[in-house]
Each structure stands twice: as structure tokens, then as C-alpha cells.
Design a protein around this motif. Structure first.
Motif, mmCIF file in Angstrom:
data_model
loop_
_atom_site.group_PDB
_atom_site.id
_atom_site.type_symbol
_atom_site.label_atom_id
_atom_site.label_comp_id
_atom_site.label_asym_id
_atom_site.label_seq_id
_atom_site.Cartn_x
_atom_site.Cartn_y
_atom_site.Cartn_z
ATOM 1 N N ALA A 128 0.807 -1.224 0.000
ATOM 2 C CA ALA A 128 0.000 0.000 0.000
ATOM 3 C C ALA A 128 0.835 1.266 0.000
ATOM 4 N N ARG A 129 2.151 1.157 0.248
ATOM 5 C CA ARG A 129 2.972 2.345 0.428
ATOM 6 C C ARG A 129 2.925 3.312 -0.757
ATOM 7 N N PRO A 130 3.021 2.847 -2.011
ATOM 8 C CA PRO A 130 2.937 3.805 -3.132
ATOM 9 C C PRO A 130 1.617 4.576 -3.139
ATOM 10 N N TRP A 131 0.533 3.888 -2.853
ATOM 11 C CA TRP A 131 -0.764 4.573 -2.830
ATOM 12 C C TRP A 131 -0.825 5.578 -1.682
ATOM 13 N N ILE A 132 -0.276 5.206 -0.518
ATOM 14 C CA ILE A 132 -0.283 6.123 0.627
ATOM 15 C C ILE A 132 0.515 7.380 0.300
ATOM 16 N N ARG A 133 1.647 7.216 -0.400
ATOM 17 C CA ARG A 133 2.445 8.394 -0.775
ATOM 18 C C ARG A 133 1.628 9.328 -1.671
ATOM 19 N N GLN A 134 0.923 8.737 -2.634
ATOM 20 C CA GLN A 134 0.076 9.571 -3.499
ATOM 21 C C GLN A 134 -0.995 10.288 -2.688
ATOM 22 N N ALA A 135 -1.590 9.567 -1.741
ATOM 23 C CA ALA A 135 -2.647 10.172 -0.927
ATOM 24 C C ALA A 135 -2.104 11.323 -0.094
ATOM 25 N N VAL A 136 -0.896 11.157 0.451
ATOM 26 C CA VAL A 136 -0.291 12.233 1.243
ATOM 27 C C VAL A 136 -0.036 13.451 0.357
ATOM 28 N N GLU A 137 0.453 13.218 -0.851
ATOM 29 C CA GLU A 137 0.712 14.329 -1.770
ATOM 30 C C GLU A 137 -0.571 15.069 -2.135
ATOM 31 N N ARG A 138 -1.684 14.343 -2.165
ATOM 32 C CA ARG A 138 -2.964 14.958 -2.544
ATOM 33 C C ARG A 138 -3.808 15.316 -1.324
ATOM 34 N N ALA A 139 -3.218 15.334 -0.162
ATOM 35 C CA ALA A 139 -3.975 15.531 1.075
ATOM 36 C C ALA A 139 -4.905 16.740 1.034
ATOM 37 N N PRO A 140 -4.452 17.920 0.575
ATOM 38 C CA PRO A 140 -5.374 19.069 0.555
ATOM 39 C C PRO A 140 -6.607 18.825 -0.317
ATOM 40 N N GLU A 141 -6.402 18.220 -1.493
ATOM 41 C CA GLU A 141 -7.534 17.965 -2.386
ATOM 42 C C GLU A 141 -8.464 16.908 -1.795
ATOM 43 N N LEU A 142 -7.888 15.869 -1.197
ATOM 44 C CA LEU A 142 -8.717 14.823 -0.583
ATOM 45 C C LEU A 142 -9.515 15.394 0.585
ATOM 46 N N THR A 143 -8.896 16.292 1.317
ATOM 47 C CA THR A 143 -9.596 16.937 2.427
ATOM 48 C C THR A 143 -10.792 17.732 1.921
ATOM 49 N N ARG A 144 -10.573 18.462 0.837
ATOM 50 C CA ARG A 144 -11.667 19.255 0.263
ATOM 51 C C ARG A 144 -12.809 18.350 -0.188
ATOM 52 N N LEU A 145 -12.474 17.262 -0.872
ATOM 53 C CA LEU A 145 -13.509 16.348 -1.352
ATOM 54 C C LEU A 145 -14.312 15.754 -0.197
ATOM 55 N N ALA A 146 -13.601 15.326 0.842
ATOM 56 C CA ALA A 146 -14.289 14.724 1.988
ATOM 57 C C ALA A 146 -15.147 15.747 2.716
ATOM 58 N N ARG A 147 -14.629 16.988 2.839
ATOM 59 C CA ARG A 147 -15.389 18.018 3.549
ATOM 60 C C ARG A 147 -16.650 18.392 2.769
ATOM 61 N N GLU A 148 -16.518 18.570 1.464
ATOM 62 C CA GLU A 148 -17.688 18.934 0.658
ATOM 63 C C GLU A 148 -18.742 17.836 0.688
ATOM 64 N N GLN A 149 -18.282 16.595 0.629
ATOM 65 C CA GLN A 149 -19.244 15.497 0.697
ATOM 66 C C GLN A 149 -19.905 15.451 2.074
ATOM 67 N N GLY A 150 -19.118 15.737 3.113
ATOM 68 C CA GLY A 150 -19.691 15.788 4.455
ATOM 69 C C GLY A 150 -20.743 16.867 4.584
ATOM 70 N N GLU A 151 -20.510 18.006 3.940
ATOM 71 C CA GLU A 151 -21.495 19.089 3.968
ATOM 72 C C GLU A 151 -22.774 18.682 3.252
ATOM 73 N N ARG A 152 -22.627 17.969 2.137
ATOM 74 C CA ARG A 152 -23.820 17.492 1.428
ATOM 75 C C ARG A 152 -24.587 16.481 2.280
ATOM 76 N N LEU A 153 -23.850 15.622 2.970
ATOM 77 C CA LEU A 153 -24.500 14.658 3.860
ATOM 78 C C LEU A 153 -25.258 15.370 4.973
ATOM 79 N N ALA A 154 -24.609 16.376 5.561
ATOM 80 C CA ALA A 154 -25.252 17.108 6.653
ATOM 81 C C ALA A 154 -26.502 17.823 6.164
ATOM 82 N N ALA A 155 -26.429 18.418 4.972
ATOM 83 C CA ALA A 155 -27.585 19.128 4.427
ATOM 84 C C ALA A 155 -28.748 18.182 4.170
ATOM 85 N N ALA A 156 -28.419 16.927 3.845
ATOM 86 C CA ALA A 156 -29.466 15.932 3.598
ATOM 87 C C ALA A 156 -29.936 15.255 4.879
ATOM 88 N N GLY A 157 -29.302 15.603 6.005
ATOM 89 C CA GLY A 157 -29.724 15.036 7.281
ATOM 90 C C GLY A 157 -29.130 13.691 7.601
#
Length: 461
Positions: free
Chosen positions: A181-210
Motif C-alpha cells: 500500500a505504500r505507493p498509494w499512501i504516498r500519493q494520498a499524502v501528496e494529494r492531502a489538501p484535495e482529498l480533504t476538500r472532497l471529503a469536507r464537501e461530501q460531508g457538507e452534502r450529507l449534513a444538508a441531507a440530514g
């Protein structure tokens, strides 16, 4: 809008077809699983499934479980059986599939209070269970020998009790998996800001839907601790050797390693998968079908007789024994029983006193009917005494009836709805394995339906 598609058999077939073509290191995967199968004591059925995994046509149905003591709560086994059933569905449709339990690294649960160590379990059950119990208790002793890591102990137990189905077990914390998994984890760390944005926006949509029901889950863990968003910049300097995927990224990481057609999950896992939906796409991964695990209460014959005797249903028990008995007592027991006897005694006393007065006044007085008056007075005392004795017996009988009712209902609540919660969440899997032996899993497997997305009741004896 928050899951790829509905959890139906046809959806599973579609996902399986997509995942077959996934470019994966199947030989390396099979090698890791083969090494683990030897360590876990897996049977020939599981090893046969491992060989099938080397084929590009074979997919897996994954259940991710924590490294819980004594097999964890019953829901752990229900998730494993659900994965087995879903894989069997694909097999019947001609789509090669293997059931796999992924023991999540870092995830652990506490044992139930009444089963907090193997020694207590053995002492509490060994004398009463005879030879069948001895065999299962011996298995648990071997799996959970002192010094055995929780994940290894659970893996050995799962491999043993699911041997007929060839369940494949993987320890997600094994160094080989982390290396893959190490190569994938490295990619995820490099994309951390974008992944954070995606997760946060999806969380906001979930919250809006209850739908959002808990705190935002972590994307990464460093040395076992969640990494805050403001620490992501320092992850690049830390080096990926100490970094692990957090709750949101963990299923995505598994999908990057294995040909996952479906991921079996409990209710709490659905929000995690929903948050990760955009992250799958960020890595060009097809999200797996999120399949609810079969939810079931195992109904023993003694509890069933109690429910039938009192006309109760399983949902009634979640209110607790006091509430159930109070409701039953209001319809079957007379709260006013003592007062009824008191009223009867008072009325009898009043009427006899009046009759005595008419016939001759006080006892021992003179007059034409003084003898009758004396007899009435004597009878009055005897009748009041008998009423008092009847009152005592009736009240005692009613109290005993309520006590028996409370004892039987309380036992049924403890067995089927402990603490007002689902049985599968509160009672250890080891309880059922020790009481009925591992054969109970075949009974449960035959009587649950992973495609019935409602709580099921399974009669087990």
C-alpha cells in the motif's frame, strides 16, 4: 446520491464486471494471503480460494472488522457470513468471487463486560457445556493464548469457524500489506489538501441531507493517532513509513490493493463510504457496492417460549424489562387487589354490625334475639379473619406471579435486547460459539438473507 448504486444482486454483478479488469498485483496479493493462511491455520477451502484470486476474473467481497477480543460482538460474524453469502450470489451467476475479511489495522473493540477475559469465559461455561463446549472453549484458548496479538487471535478464530466456506482472512496491519500500500499512501499524502476538500464537501452534502451523524472522520493516522487538517503540510516531511490511512481512506486503500466488488458494512460505515465517494474517483477507482450486513437476532427456544407466553414481540424488549412488565401487569395483574379485599372486609363488617344492632345490640346483651346477636358477632370475626387470610394469599400469589414475569422477561431482554440494544452489538460471538459450537454458524448462514435489508429473527433451537 451518496452511494454508487442500490444494494441489489444486479448491482453486485455490475460492480464485479467492472472490477475484474482492475490492474492489480494479483500474484503479490496471493503470496501475502498464502503466507497469512499458513499463519492463521486456514483450511484447504480457503487456500483454493486464494489460488482462484490469481485469476483476473475473480473478485472479492470484503467485510472489514476490528480486532476485537473473543471474536468481538456477534455482528463481526454476521459481517463475515454476509460477505460469504454475497460471494455465493456472484458464483451462482457465473462470476468468480471470494469472500474476504479484512481485519482493520488499529481498529479494536473492548470485550463485553461479562466476557472480559478468556479465563472468565472458560470458568463460566466449561462445567455446564460438556464435550461440545470443551471443544469450542479449547479453540478459543488456542486462538487467544497469552501474548497473542488481537488481530492474529481473531484471524485464527475466523479461519477455524468459517472453514467450510473457505473464508479468506487478511490482517491489514501486516507489514506485507503496508508495503504493497505504500505507493498509494504516498500519493494520498501528496494529494492531502484535495482529498480533504472532497471529503469536507461530501460531508457538507450529507449534513444538508440530514445523514451526517458523527464527527468528521480522519483521513490519515500517524503512529496510530488521527492527523488534524492543519498538520497535513508536515506529513510530507514525516515520511510515509509511519503514516496509515484513516477511517475515510482505509476502504479506498483496500480497493487499491484488492479487486473489491462489494464492501459489507454496518450502519456506521455507510457515512464513511459516502464521505469517500469522491476520493475513489480521484484515484480512478470504481467505488465498490456498499452492502449492508445482515442484521439478525438469534432467538433461542427458551426466549421464544417467554415471548409466546406473554404475547410479546422482539421490539417490545428494547424498552427494558421494567417497562415490559409494567405494560403486561396493567393487563393481567390487579393493582387494586389489596384495596378490593379491604373494601370487602369493610362492607362486610358494616353490614354485619348493622344486623347485629337490629337483632340485639352489643354482644352479651339482653333481649329476644341476643343469642343471634352473639352468633353474628362470632361469625363476623371468623369471616373477617378468613377475608384477611385470602387477602394475604391473593396478594402473595400476585406478587409471585409478577416476580416470575419479571425474571422471565428480564432474561429474555438480556438474551435478545441487552441494555435496550441490538443483540448483535452487545453479546459476544464467543457466547454463541461456546453455547452451540461452531455449527451454529451454518444454521445462521442458512436462515439469514443478505439481500433482506431488514432486521431478521433467526430461530436457533
Amino acid at each position: 446520491p451518496f452511494c454508487p448504486c442500490p444494494p441489489l444482486p444486479e448491482s453486485l454483478l455490475t460492480h464485479a464486471a467492472r472490477r475484474r479488469a482492475a490492474p492489480l498485483a494479483r500474484r503479490e496479493i496471493a503470496a501475502v494471503l498464502e503466507r497469512e493462511a499458513l499463519e492463521f491455520g486456514s483450511g484447504e477451502e480457503a487456500r483454493s480460494n486464494l489460488r482462484r484470486l490469481q485469476s483476473a476474473d475473480t473478485v472479492v467481497v470484503v467485510a472489514s472488522v476490528p480486532a476485537a477480543p473473543l471474536g468481538g460482538p456477534m455482528r463481526v460474524l454476521l459481517e463475515a457470513l454476509s460477505a460469504i453469502q454475497a460471494a455465493a450470489t456472484l458464483e451462482r451467476e457465473g462470476a468468480p468471487a471470494v469472500p474476504l475479511v479484512w481485519i482493520a489495522p488499529g481498529a479494536s473493540e473492548s470485550a463485553p463486560d461479562w466476557l472480559d477475559d478468556t479465563g472468565r469465559l472458560v470458568r463460566a461455561t466449561e462445567a455446564a457445556l460438556g464435550e461440545a463446549g470443551d471443544e469450542t472453549v479449547g479453540l478459543i484458548r488456542r486462538c487467544y493464548a497469552p501474548g497473542t496479538a488481537p488481530a492474529l487471535a481473531l484471524a485464527r478464530l475466523l479461519a477455524a469457524v468459517t472453514r467450510p466456506w473457505g473464508l479468506v482472512v487478511a490482517d491489514g496491519a501486516a507489514p506485507e500489506w503496508l508495503a504493497l500500500a505504500r505507493p498509494w499512501i504516498r500519493q494520498a499524502v501528496e494529494r492531502a489538501p484535495e482529498l480533504t476538500r472532497l471529503a469536507r464537501e461530501q460531508g457538507e452534502r450529507l449534513a444538508a441531507a440530514g445523514y451526517a451523524g458523527g464527527p468528521e472522520a480522519s483521513l490519515f493516522e500517524l503512529d496510530g493517532a488521527p492527523v488534524a487538517h492543519d498538520q497535513f503540510a508536515s506529513l510530507m516531511e514525516t515520511g510515509s513509513e509511519r503514516i496509515r490511512p484513516g477511517a475515510v481512506l482505509a476502504p479506498v486503500c483496500v480497493a487499491s490493493l484488492l479487486p473489491v466488488a462489494a464492501h459489507v458494512s454496518g450502519p456506521a460505515g455507510f457515512e464513511t463510504f459516502a464521505r469517500a465517494l469522491g476520493i475513489y474517483r480521484e484515484f480512478d477507482l470504481d467505488p465498490p457496492l456498499v452492502l449492508p450486513r445482515a442484521s439478525a437476532t438469534l432467538l433461542d427456544s427458551r426466549s421464544r417460549r417467554t415471548l409466546e407466553k406473554y404475547g410479546c414481540r422482539l421490539p417490545d424488549l428494547y424498552a427494558g424489562p421494567d417497562a415490559v412488565v409494567e405494560r403486561l401487569a396493567s393487563g393481567t395483574l390487579d393493582r387494586d387487589l389489596p384495596a378490593r379485599f379491604d373494601a370487602l372486609a369493610s362492607e362486610l363488617d358494616r353490614r354485619l354490625a348493622g344486623l347485629q344492632e337490629v337483632l340485639g345490640g352489643e354482644r352479651g346483651g339482653s333481649g329476644e334475639h341476643s343469642g343471634l346477636s352473639d352468633e353474628i358477632a362470632s361469625s363476623r370475626s371468623r369471616m373477617l379473619y378468613q377475608i384477611q387470610k385470602l387477602r394475604e394469599r391473593a396478594v402473595a400469589a400476585q406478587a409471585l406471579r409478577r416476580e416470575i414475569m419479571m425474571r422471565q422477561i428480564a432474561r429474555a431482554c438480556d438474551a435478545l435486547a441487552p441494555g435496550g440494544a441490538l443483540q448483535e452489538d452487545r453479546i459476544a460471538a464467543a457466547h454463541f460459539l461456546v453455547r452451540y459450537s461452531a455449527k451454529i454458524l451454518q444454521v445462521v448462514y442458512d436462515r439469514i438473507d443478505v439481500w433482506t435489508h431488514e432486521h431478521q429473527i433467526v430461530r436457533i433451537d
